[in-house]
Design a protein around this motif. Structure first.
Motif, mmCIF file in Angstrom:
data_model
loop_
_atom_site.group_PDB
_atom_site.id
_atom_site.type_symbol
_atom_site.label_atom_id
_atom_site.label_comp_id
_atom_site.label_asym_id
_atom_site.label_seq_id
_atom_site.Cartn_x
_atom_site.Cartn_y
_atom_site.Cartn_z
ATOM 1 N N VAL A 1 42.574 38.319 36.869
ATOM 2 C CA VAL A 1 41.340 38.827 37.465
ATOM 3 C C VAL A 1 40.127 38.091 36.906
ATOM 4 O O VAL A 1 39.203 37.741 37.656
ATOM 5 C CB VAL A 1 41.234 40.353 37.244
ATOM 6 N N VAL A 2 40.102 37.844 35.618
ATOM 7 C CA VAL A 2 38.975 37.117 35.020
ATOM 8 C C VAL A 2 38.928 35.692 35.559
ATOM 9 O O VAL A 2 37.848 35.175 35.884
ATOM 10 C CB VAL A 2 39.055 37.143 33.481
ATOM 11 N N ARG B 1 35.432 32.519 41.676
ATOM 12 C CA ARG B 1 34.615 33.022 42.788
ATOM 13 C C ARG B 1 33.122 32.886 42.476
ATOM 14 O O ARG B 1 32.326 32.540 43.351
ATOM 15 C CB ARG B 1 34.975 34.479 43.072
ATOM 16 N N PHE B 2 32.741 33.170 41.248
ATOM 17 C CA PHE B 2 31.346 33.011 40.855
ATOM 18 C C PHE B 2 30.913 31.561 40.998
ATOM 19 O O PHE B 2 29.832 31.275 41.521
ATOM 20 C CB PHE B 2 31.132 33.481 39.417
ATOM 21 N N ALA C 1 37.611 35.821 39.064
ATOM 22 C CA ALA C 1 36.184 36.142 39.074
ATOM 23 C C ALA C 1 35.343 34.924 38.718
ATOM 24 O O ALA C 1 34.300 34.675 39.342
ATOM 25 C CB ALA C 1 35.905 37.290 38.109
#
Length: 107
Positions: A25-26, A32-33, A29
């Motif tokens: 997940v990190v 995606r950022f 993220a």
């Protein structure tokens, strides 16, 4: 006693799954950022004035000069645009390292 060992094994499996999920997940993220932070075309289409455009579109002004590229202004504008991505990576670097280390281990 047998039920306790099964419960302990279940907690260990759940902990391993949660740790692997956190790493994934990190990583997702951060990716995606970075993708949305470096977006160029969408802000160019929806904004009309220079005051509303994000910092990523600023260096494009200096790179499309008719006479010559103004490299000093281009590099000065690019440096602050990369700082949030670098800061996020440094914050999440521990999870990247854990993910690479756990992916290389055999269970």
């Amino acid at each position: 006693m047998h039920a306790f060992t099964r419960l302990k094994f279940g907690y260990a499996c759940a902990e391993a799954v949660v740790l692997l999920l956190i790493i994934g997940v990190v990583t997702a993220a951060v990716m995606r950022f970075q993708s949305s932070w470096n977006d160029f075309l969408w802000p160019l289409l929806v904004t009309r004035t220079d005051e509303m455009r994000p910092i990523q579109l600023g260096p494009a002004v200096f790179s499309h000069s008719d006479i010559e590229v103004q490299w000093n202004y281009l590099m000065a504008g690019t440096a602050p645009a990369t700082l949030p991505t670098i800061a996020l990576f440094l914050f999440a670097q521990r999870y990247f390292v854990e993910g690479m280390a756990s992916a290389g281990l055999k269970g």
